[in-house]
Design a protein around this motif. Sequence first.
Motif, PDB file in Angstrom:
ATOM      1  N   LYS A 237       0.854  -1.185  -0.162  1.00  0.00           N
ATOM      2  CA  LYS A 237       0.371  -0.194  -0.110  1.00  0.00           C
ATOM      3  C   LYS A 237       0.849   1.300  -0.175  1.00  0.00           C
ATOM      4  CE  LYS A 237      -3.609   1.953   2.339  1.00  0.00           C
ATOM      5  NZ  LYS A 237      -4.736   1.337   3.810  1.00  0.00           N
ATOM      6  N   THR A 238       1.622   1.200   0.752  1.00  0.00           N
ATOM      7  CA  THR A 238       2.640   2.152   0.917  1.00  0.00           C
ATOM      8  C   THR A 238       3.569   2.405  -0.004  1.00  0.00           C
ATOM      9  OG1 THR A 238       3.224   2.024   3.095  1.00  0.00           O
ATOM     10  CG2 THR A 238       4.525   2.881   1.908  1.00  0.00           C
ATOM     11  N   VAL A 239       3.925   1.182  -0.431  1.00  0.00           N
ATOM     12  CA  VAL A 239       4.340   1.792  -2.506  1.00  0.00           C
ATOM     13  C   VAL A 239       3.563   2.099  -3.254  1.00  0.00           C
ATOM     14  CG1 VAL A 239       5.930   0.590  -4.110  1.00  0.00           C
ATOM     15  CG2 VAL A 239       5.859   0.230  -2.038  1.00  0.00           C
ATOM     16  N   LYS A 240       2.018   1.433  -3.022  1.00  0.00           N
ATOM     17  CA  LYS A 240       1.241   1.938  -4.744  1.00  0.00           C
ATOM     18  C   LYS A 240       1.232   3.449  -3.936  1.00  0.00           C
ATOM     19  CE  LYS A 240      -1.065  -1.803  -5.834  1.00  0.00           C
ATOM     20  NZ  LYS A 240      -0.864  -2.984  -5.695  1.00  0.00           N
ATOM     21  N   ALA A 241       1.022   3.817  -3.297  1.00  0.00           N
ATOM     22  CA  ALA A 241       0.867   5.143  -2.645  1.00  0.00           C
ATOM     23  C   ALA A 241       1.845   6.460  -3.060  1.00  0.00           C
ATOM     24  CB  ALA A 241       0.344   5.901  -1.441  1.00  0.00           C
ATOM     25  N   THR A 242       3.037   5.888  -3.323  1.00  0.00           N
ATOM     26  CA  THR A 242       4.375   6.687  -3.299  1.00  0.00           C
ATOM     27  C   THR A 242       4.778   6.944  -5.313  1.00  0.00           C
ATOM     28  OG1 THR A 242       6.080   7.898  -3.178  1.00  0.00           O
ATOM     29  CG2 THR A 242       6.221   5.338  -2.724  1.00  0.00           C
ATOM     30  N   ASP A 243       4.930   8.301  -5.530  1.00  0.00           N
ATOM     31  CA  ASP A 243       5.587   7.415  -7.459  1.00  0.00           C
ATOM     32  C   ASP A 243       7.243   8.167  -6.885  1.00  0.00           C
ATOM     33  OD1 ASP A 243       5.492  10.194  -6.829  1.00  0.00           O
ATOM     34  OD2 ASP A 243       5.247  11.121  -8.552  1.00  0.00           O
ATOM     35  N   LYS A 244       7.480   8.639  -5.787  1.00  0.00           N
ATOM     36  CA  LYS A 244       9.057   8.569  -4.989  1.00  0.00           C
ATOM     37  C   LYS A 244       9.818   7.343  -5.175  1.00  0.00           C
ATOM     38  CE  LYS A 244       8.336  12.715  -4.367  1.00  0.00           C
ATOM     39  NZ  LYS A 244       7.922  14.612  -3.264  1.00  0.00           N
ATOM     40  N   ALA A 245      11.240   7.710  -4.077  1.00  0.00           N
ATOM     41  CA  ALA A 245      11.905   6.067  -3.835  1.00  0.00           C
ATOM     42  C   ALA A 245      11.422   5.272  -2.316  1.00  0.00           C
ATOM     43  CB  ALA A 245      12.545   6.644  -3.745  1.00  0.00           C
ATOM     44  N   VAL A 246      11.671   4.369  -2.519  1.00  0.00           N
ATOM     45  CA  VAL A 246      11.243   3.834  -1.145  1.00  0.00           C
ATOM     46  C   VAL A 246      12.207   3.449  -0.237  1.00  0.00           C
ATOM     47  CG1 VAL A 246       9.525   1.665   0.195  1.00  0.00           C
ATOM     48  CG2 VAL A 246       8.949   3.118  -2.406  1.00  0.00           C
ATOM     49  N   PHE A 247      12.957   3.254   0.177  1.00  0.00           N
ATOM     50  CA  PHE A 247      13.363   2.201   0.880  1.00  0.00           C
ATOM     51  C   PHE A 247      13.360   1.487   2.255  1.00  0.00           C
ATOM     52  CE2 PHE A 247      15.373   6.549  -0.849  1.00  0.00           C
ATOM     53  CZ  PHE A 247      16.649   5.864  -1.148  1.00  0.00           C
ATOM     54  N   VAL A 336      20.515   5.284  -8.822  1.00  0.00           N
ATOM     55  CA  VAL A 336      19.151   5.227  -8.479  1.00  0.00           C
ATOM     56  C   VAL A 336      19.156   6.228  -8.231  1.00  0.00           C
ATOM     57  CG1 VAL A 336      18.754   4.981  -5.446  1.00  0.00           C
ATOM     58  CG2 VAL A 336      20.296   3.156  -6.826  1.00  0.00           C
ATOM     59  N   ARG A 337      20.044   7.745  -7.905  1.00  0.00           N
ATOM     60  CA  ARG A 337      19.373   8.990  -7.634  1.00  0.00           C
ATOM     61  C   ARG A 337      18.033   9.143  -9.402  1.00  0.00           C
ATOM     62  NH1 ARG A 337      24.373  10.737  -7.220  1.00  0.00           N
ATOM     63  NH2 ARG A 337      24.506  11.357  -9.391  1.00  0.00           N
ATOM     64  N   LYS A 338      18.847   8.643 -10.928  1.00  0.00           N
ATOM     65  CA  LYS A 338      18.006   9.037 -11.296  1.00  0.00           C
ATOM     66  C   LYS A 338      16.823   8.208 -11.955  1.00  0.00           C
ATOM     67  CE  LYS A 338      21.940   9.647 -14.585  1.00  0.00           C
ATOM     68  NZ  LYS A 338      23.359   8.409 -15.418  1.00  0.00           N
ATOM     69  N   ASN A 339      16.852   6.623 -11.120  1.00  0.00           N
ATOM     70  CA  ASN A 339      15.514   5.821 -11.430  1.00  0.00           C
ATOM     71  C   ASN A 339      14.772   5.193  -9.855  1.00  0.00           C
ATOM     72  OD1 ASN A 339      15.645   4.889 -14.315  1.00  0.00           O
ATOM     73  ND2 ASN A 339      18.139   4.809 -13.558  1.00  0.00           N
ATOM     74  N   LEU A 343      12.318   2.315  -8.106  1.00  0.00           N
ATOM     75  CA  LEU A 343      13.310   1.270  -6.970  1.00  0.00           C
ATOM     76  C   LEU A 343      12.473   0.767  -6.252  1.00  0.00           C
ATOM     77  CD1 LEU A 343      16.644   3.061  -8.177  1.00  0.00           C
ATOM     78  CD2 LEU A 343      15.241   0.698  -9.415  1.00  0.00           C
ATOM     79  N   ILE A 344      13.031  -0.151  -5.285  1.00  0.00           N
ATOM     80  CA  ILE A 344      12.774  -0.594  -3.785  1.00  0.00           C
ATOM     81  C   ILE A 344      14.194  -0.619  -3.479  1.00  0.00           C
ATOM     82  CG2 ILE A 344      11.954  -1.502  -1.326  1.00  0.00           C
ATOM     83  CD1 ILE A 344       9.358  -2.028  -3.214  1.00  0.00           C
ATOM     84  N   MET A 345      15.151   0.069  -2.890  1.00  0.00           N
ATOM     85  CA  MET A 345      16.356  -0.006  -2.304  1.00  0.00           C
ATOM     86  C   MET A 345      16.103  -0.570  -0.603  1.00  0.00           C
ATOM     87  SD  MET A 345      19.182   2.088  -2.797  1.00  0.00           S
ATOM     88  CE  MET A 345      20.732   1.652  -2.535  1.00  0.00           C
ATOM     89  N   LEU A 355      23.094   7.484   0.687  1.00  0.00           N
ATOM     90  CA  LEU A 355      22.147   8.680   1.277  1.00  0.00           C
ATOM     91  C   LEU A 355      22.702  10.027   0.359  1.00  0.00           C
ATOM     92  CD1 LEU A 355      19.853   7.994   3.886  1.00  0.00           C
ATOM     93  CD2 LEU A 355      19.159   7.538   1.288  1.00  0.00           C
ATOM     94  N   ILE A 356      23.926  10.279   1.000  1.00  0.00           N
ATOM     95  CA  ILE A 356      24.082  11.558   0.483  1.00  0.00           C
ATOM     96  C   ILE A 356      24.278  11.851  -1.214  1.00  0.00           C
ATOM     97  CG2 ILE A 356      26.167  13.407   0.126  1.00  0.00           C
ATOM     98  CD1 ILE A 356      26.541  12.016   3.509  1.00  0.00           C
ATOM     99  N   ASP A 357      25.073  10.807  -1.560  1.00  0.00           N
ATOM    100  CA  ASP A 357      25.168  10.509  -3.229  1.00  0.00           C
ATOM    101  C   ASP A 357      23.739  10.040  -4.715  1.00  0.00           C
ATOM    102  OD1 ASP A 357      27.973  10.774  -2.544  1.00  0.00           O
ATOM    103  OD2 ASP A 357      28.498   8.720  -2.328  1.00  0.00           O
ATOM    104  N   ILE A 358      22.443   9.682  -3.656  1.00  0.00           N
ATOM    105  CA  ILE A 358      21.597   8.664  -4.219  1.00  0.00           C
ATOM    106  C   ILE A 358      20.424  10.728  -4.103  1.00  0.00           C
ATOM    107  CG2 ILE A 358      19.604   7.553  -3.723  1.00  0.00           C
ATOM    108  CD1 ILE A 358      21.565   5.610  -2.894  1.00  0.00           C
ATOM    109  N   LYS A 359      20.684  11.417  -3.263  1.00  0.00           N
ATOM    110  CA  LYS A 359      19.903  12.447  -3.081  1.00  0.00           C
ATOM    111  C   LYS A 359      18.422  11.891  -3.346  1.00  0.00           C
ATOM    112  CE  LYS A 359      23.927  15.362  -5.283  1.00  0.00           C
ATOM    113  NZ  LYS A 359      24.219  14.861  -3.761  1.00  0.00           N
ATOM    114  N   PRO A 360      17.673  11.523  -2.196  1.00  0.00           N
ATOM    115  CA  PRO A 360      16.717  10.489  -2.835  1.00  0.00           C
ATOM    116  C   PRO A 360      16.153  12.226  -2.278  1.00  0.00           C
ATOM    117  CG  PRO A 360      17.245  10.543  -0.523  1.00  0.00           C
ATOM    118  CD  PRO A 360      18.213  11.149  -1.263  1.00  0.00           C
ATOM    119  N   GLU A 361      14.341  12.109  -3.621  1.00  0.00           N
ATOM    120  CA  GLU A 361      13.485  12.787  -3.082  1.00  0.00           C
ATOM    121  C   GLU A 361      13.100  13.448  -2.179  1.00  0.00           C
ATOM    122  OE1 GLU A 361      10.979  13.452  -7.207  1.00  0.00           O
ATOM    123  OE2 GLU A 361      11.445  11.697  -7.283  1.00  0.00           O
ATOM    124  N   PRO A 362      13.151  14.636  -1.634  1.00  0.00           N
ATOM    125  CA  PRO A 362      12.329  15.108  -0.163  1.00  0.00           C
ATOM    126  C   PRO A 362      11.315  14.103  -0.344  1.00  0.00           C
ATOM    127  CG  PRO A 362      12.837  16.685  -1.018  1.00  0.00           C
ATOM    128  CD  PRO A 362      13.141  16.311  -2.056  1.00  0.00           C
TER     129      PRO A 362
END
Length: 450
Positions: A237-247, A336-339, A343-345, A355-362
């Motif tokens: 449900k959490t993954v379906k509800a977002t279009d951003k990254a999931v860790f 990972v940053r681009k895609n 992804l689920i990481m 995370l410093i290099d991946i720069k996840p979207e807020p």
Amino acid sequence: MVKLTFYGGVNEIDGNKILLEDKGTKIFLDFGQSFTFGTEFFTSWLQPRGLNGLGDYFEFNLLPKLSGLYSKEMLASTNLTYAEPEIDCVFLSHAHFDHITHIQFLDPEIPVCMGVGTKLFMESMEETGFFADYGQHTCNKFRTGHKIKIGDLTVEPIAVDHSIPAAYGFIIHTSEGNVVYTGDLRRHGPRKDLTENFIQKATEAEPAALICEGTRMAEHETHQNYSEPQVKAISDKTVKATDKAVFTMHASRDIDRFKTFYEVAKNNNRKMVITPKTAYLLTKLLDDEHLPVPDPLKDDCLKVYYKKKKSGRYDEKDYFLWERKFMDKMVDCSYVRKNQRKLIMDLDFFQFGELIDIKPEPGSEFIHSMSEPFSEEDIEDQVMHNWLDHFKLHFHQVHASGHMSKEQLVEMVKEIQPKKAFAVHTENQGLFKTYCFNMQIIEAEKEYPI
Ligand SMILES: [Zn+2]
């Protein structure tokens, strides 16, 4: 007389070391290390000196000074004289460190019996870990259905469901009746059928004694616990509800949890990013046909994350030999940053620097899928939350325990109906006794007849 002596796991949720003696035969059930082992005397970089074998441990009475148990090498700097093995065999219930770690000190002449899968887990830990070394032993591997004869005893391992595959309970046939040892187990996991089968066999054995784990025996449970299907449904449900990254963060050897997130990734057309260590463990487990896992070298859904090395490049030679195998499936921080939306990481605490290099979207999601901290002063937990706040990641706590609830524990003891029961791996023997009239309160290092 058949006797039990508990050298670990007494009034603590870990460190099982149980000696069972029948006439001349002596076996240990598990030989693990407790979470708080030695913490009174050792901390951070102040640790027992490896070169001193058991010397530093004996100084603080951290391990039992038993004759005919430890190796010559480990006893070299102690005042306990080496003696030929007096223990016939050590049986390991599963590959969690609180059940296996101290076999490193044992005399290599003492055979160690473990499940086929447990052996694979231990090899993987030794081959990829910096600190895992379980010593050299004659390893005898078992599966459910095997009957292992050791002197006057016959030991029957039966698989159970726990938060690591290849976990077993045992029925031990002694000259004075059967002794059942649960190891660690649960009744709400994906293989609860295994635990049900074990309980049925244990009941049929009409045991003279039951040694039962009691991790979750507590007056009130403070942490939310789900079943594995619930973990999957909530995460989905959490993954379906977002279009951003999931860790996700979970115990590295909890293969059920890995599979849960792997399936969630597939359901949501995402790729799953794992560490080389997890990829290595999966390839190892492929050798056990009873443990179905995806092949990281062939599975399209799996990508393997490589950290940058000092050179700033990703040269094969910069990585350990065991890591190199997955470089064809390699992804790096810029991938990972681009895609990140696809992804689920898997991201464990010690990888947070990435995370410093991946720069996840807020506003990306972070699913913490392991036990909650036991104390509010848990430093690691505070640091983790500081990082999550810094990167504006949404925190979710979703976990299924590897252990039975209090109610299930009591129900199990009542179902098995042992003449006597002993509770290990618990801080609440007394509470256990209020529910189960046949429960014996035990003290460490004392002998108990069955
Ligand atoms: Zn365990």
